[in-house]
Design an enzyme around this catalytic site. Structure first.
Site, PDB file in Angstrom:
ATOM      1  N   LYS A 191      12.299  -3.667 -18.959  1.00  0.00           N
ATOM      2  CA  LYS A 191      12.810  -4.992 -18.299  1.00  0.00           C
ATOM      3  C   LYS A 191      11.651  -4.972 -17.055  1.00  0.00           C
ATOM      4  O   LYS A 191      11.924  -4.685 -15.939  1.00  0.00           O
ATOM      5  CB  LYS A 191      14.118  -4.866 -17.920  1.00  0.00           C
ATOM      6  CG  LYS A 191      14.756  -6.262 -17.582  1.00  0.00           C
ATOM      7  CD  LYS A 191      14.199  -7.391 -16.965  1.00  0.00           C
ATOM      8  CE  LYS A 191      14.273  -7.005 -15.638  1.00  0.00           C
ATOM      9  NZ  LYS A 191      13.790  -7.939 -14.644  1.00  0.00           N
ATOM     10  N   GLU A 267      11.671   5.167  -7.835  1.00  0.00           N
ATOM     11  CA  GLU A 267      10.282   5.085  -6.938  1.00  0.00           C
ATOM     12  C   GLU A 267      10.796   3.921  -6.246  1.00  0.00           C
ATOM     13  O   GLU A 267      10.535   2.667  -6.727  1.00  0.00           O
ATOM     14  CB  GLU A 267       9.086   5.056  -7.670  1.00  0.00           C
ATOM     15  CG  GLU A 267       8.760   6.236  -8.397  1.00  0.00           C
ATOM     16  CD  GLU A 267       7.344   6.110  -9.354  1.00  0.00           C
ATOM     17  OE1 GLU A 267       6.844   5.209  -9.362  1.00  0.00           O
ATOM     18  OE2 GLU A 267       7.235   7.277  -9.884  1.00  0.00           O
ATOM     19  N   CYS A 301       3.588  -0.367  -2.579  1.00  0.00           N
ATOM     20  CA  CYS A 301       4.383   0.435  -1.844  1.00  0.00           C
ATOM     21  C   CYS A 301       3.917   1.506  -1.039  1.00  0.00           C
ATOM     22  O   CYS A 301       4.637   1.954   0.026  1.00  0.00           O
ATOM     23  CB  CYS A 301       5.399   1.056  -3.119  1.00  0.00           C
ATOM     24  SG  CYS A 301       4.341   2.095  -4.045  1.00  0.00           S
ATOM     25  N   GLU A 403      10.648  -2.761   5.607  1.00  0.00           N
ATOM     26  CA  GLU A 403       9.620  -2.971   4.795  1.00  0.00           C
ATOM     27  C   GLU A 403       9.362  -4.415   4.654  1.00  0.00           C
ATOM     28  O   GLU A 403      10.260  -5.242   4.192  1.00  0.00           O
ATOM     29  CB  GLU A 403       9.894  -2.507   3.323  1.00  0.00           C
ATOM     30  CG  GLU A 403       8.694  -2.650   2.418  1.00  0.00           C
ATOM     31  CD  GLU A 403       9.218  -2.017   1.128  1.00  0.00           C
ATOM     32  OE1 GLU A 403      10.145  -2.477   0.324  1.00  0.00           O
ATOM     33  OE2 GLU A 403       8.258  -1.311   0.430  1.00  0.00           O
TER      34      GLU A 403
END
Ligand code: NAD
Ligand code: 6OD
Length: 499
Positions: A191, A267, A301, A403
């Protein structure tokens, strides 16, 4: 780009992207579609068919059937030869993948051509080679009758793997999971992010072209909650879930994985520090920090959002980072001069700009940027953000804790090694860090004390795919890369043979 993966919409000059299930490109039975827009100018690229429960179920069923069928009967060598062919075919159709990735993400062509697409191919070759060469343990057990027994371990595939991937490095991050999953003998249902559906779909053509059996690789499109993502992770036919994305989404998926006690590999997000000592090679530290803050418009990331700089070089470092940021050329992906693209979506732009506003409210000095750049013509309708540097943020500010995932960083002075380590570790995340110092003993001492899954010394994003990759604390669960990927994508089974 021709192809079965995409078809031209008769209503407009746009393309339609379909699911890839059991080797066929299919529309959703609900007839529901969603828009895919260019981040560069907001124009409509195409319509994506959204998978409902029926399509997700068909994809999982196809994946199960392939596992029990030809794929499950292949030898490891045969399977790995096919994965090498997949990589070769991606390289043969390099420009199709490049064009699709650039359209979906708006990232500079130079970046996608050097990182995203080559890694998309390499992820298949590297893991095929790992699987062919990995040894397993064996033990001889003495028994009272004197004949003994031999124990040997074999790795068996886990089954049907759900792969849920993000939009920042779409082909790279998706194949980083699909490569080892297939090499180990599993089948997958992918997906991809709703923002970047195209390269995952195009990969279906590659699978068919090289003869990967139908049902081994499947793609369903849609969103997360109450859509394809959730339907897939909740599906009882899925044996394990590998996910890259936000920490909050990881929490939701973990709850879904609890049904049936399915294994997860995560992750997740980060708020990565760089630690720059006064004895660094300034040119290299500035160049590396520029890349780690601004590459891919800050949507990496592993990117740096907190830059700790030792006080004696603080002013010079900030001045040089500012000059670098102001020298970045924002523009169209195809322009060879462009070294920064837009953010991926209007929604993400709103999020990043909200942090630009918050930083000022929290007391930041805006060294450069802090808003939306003036872009010419149609580009003004795209999702741009200025490269932004802050100083003066107080410890504990949200802008230095949460973040942002945009082209921005806070630069913060420190005095001495202990303070740098304390500040770098003061975060719930633990993904990546870079340390800059010419004193290699000190740099390594600091690297070992930093709470992160990956630490780079005097470099950033220098990847060796044989190494363990992943995050500690709220940045992830598990490690992938090299043989570590096999720990997730296989069950280790012991066979004991009485002699
Ligand atoms: P996201 O979590 O919003 O979405 C990732 C994927 O999860 C998408 O495909 C989305 O549709 C799907 N999803 C969302 N909710 C779901 C649900 N409830 N059930 C199932 N699927 C669901 O992340 P994003 O915005 O696409 O990516 C950016 C984030 O990813 C950042 O936080 C970044 O740090 C992180 N990231 C981490 C790594 C890493 O290696 N640690 C790599 C890349 C990106
Ligand atoms: O290089 C890789 O294998 C990897 N997983 C990179 C992640 C980048 C995050 O945006």
């Amino acid at each position: 780009m021709t192809a079965q993966a995409m078809s031209r919409s008769p209503a407009a000059d746009t393309v339609e992207v379909k699911q890839f299930v059991a080797g066929e490109f299919v529309a959703g039975t609900s007839g529901k579609t969603f828009e895919n827009r260019s981040p560069v100018d907001g124009s409509l690229i195409g319509l994506v068919h959204e998978a409902g429960k029926a399509e997700v179920d068909a994809a999982v069923t196809a994946a199960r059937a392939a596992l029990d069928g030809p794929w499950g009967q292949m030898t490891t060598a045969e399977r790995c030869d096919l994965l090498h062919a997949v990589a070769d075919e991606i390289n043969r159709r390099f420009n199709d993948f490049l064009e699709a990735e650039i359209l979906d993400t708006g990232k500079p062509k130079s970046l996608a051509a050097h990182i995203d697409i080559p890694r998309g191919a390499a992820n298949f070759k590297v893991f095929a080679d790992v699987v062919k060469n990995v040894p397993t343990e064996s033990f001889f057990l003495e028994t009272p009758d004197g004949d003994g027994a031999v124990n040997y371990a074999v790795r068996v595939p886990k089954g049907v793997i759900a792969v849920i991937s993000p939009w920042n490095l779409p082909l790279l991050l998706m194949t980083w999971k699909v490569g080892p999953a297939l090499a180990a003998g599993n089948t997958v249902v992918v997906k991809p992010s709703e923002e970047t559906p195209t390269t995952a779909t195009l990969l279906g053509e590659v699978m068919n072209a090289v003869g990967v059996p139908k049902g081994v690789y499947n793609v369903v499109h849609g969103f997360g909650p109450d859509s394809a993502g959730e339907f897939l992770t909740q599906h009882p036919g899925v044996d394990a879930i590998t996910f890259t994305g936000e920490t909050r989404t990881g929490e939701a998926i973990m709850k879904q994985a609890a049904h049936g006690v399915r294994d997860v590999s995560f992750e997740l997000g980060g708020k990565n520090p760089a630690v720059v000592f006064a004895d660094c090679d300034m040119d290299k530290a500035v160049e590396g920090t520029m890349r780690s803050v601004f590459a891919n418009c800050g949507q990496v990331c592993l990117g740096t959002e907190r830059v700790y700089v030792e006080r004696p070089i603080f002013d010079e470092f900030v001045a040089r980072l500012k000059a670098g940021a102001e020298g970045l050329k924002l523009g169209r992906p195809e322009d060879p001069e462009t070294n920064m693209g837009p953010l991926v979506s209007a929604e993400h732009q709103r999020k990043v700009l909200s942090y630009y506003k918050l930083a000022v409210e929290e007391g930041a000095t805006v060294v450069t940027g802090g808003g939306v750049p003036d872009m010419p013509g149609d580009l003004a309708k795209g999702y741009w953000a200025q490269p932004t540097i802050w100083t003066g943020l107080p410890h504990g500010a949200r802008t230095t804790s949460e973040e942002v995932f945009g082209p921005c960083c806070a630069v913060i002075p420190f005095d001495g090694e202990a303070e740098a380590i304390r500040m770098a570790n003061d975060t719930p995340y633990g993904l990546a860090c870079s340390v800059w110092s010419e004193n290699i003993g000190k740099a390594n001492r600091v690297a070992r004390k930093i709470e992160a899954g990956v630490v780079w010394v005097n470099c950033w994003f220098l990847r060796d795919l044989r190494t363990a990759f992943g995050g500690s604390k709220q940045s992830g669960i598990g490690r992938e890369g090299g043989v570590h990927s096999l720990e997730f994508y296989t069950e280790l089974k012991n066979v004991c043979v009485k002699l």
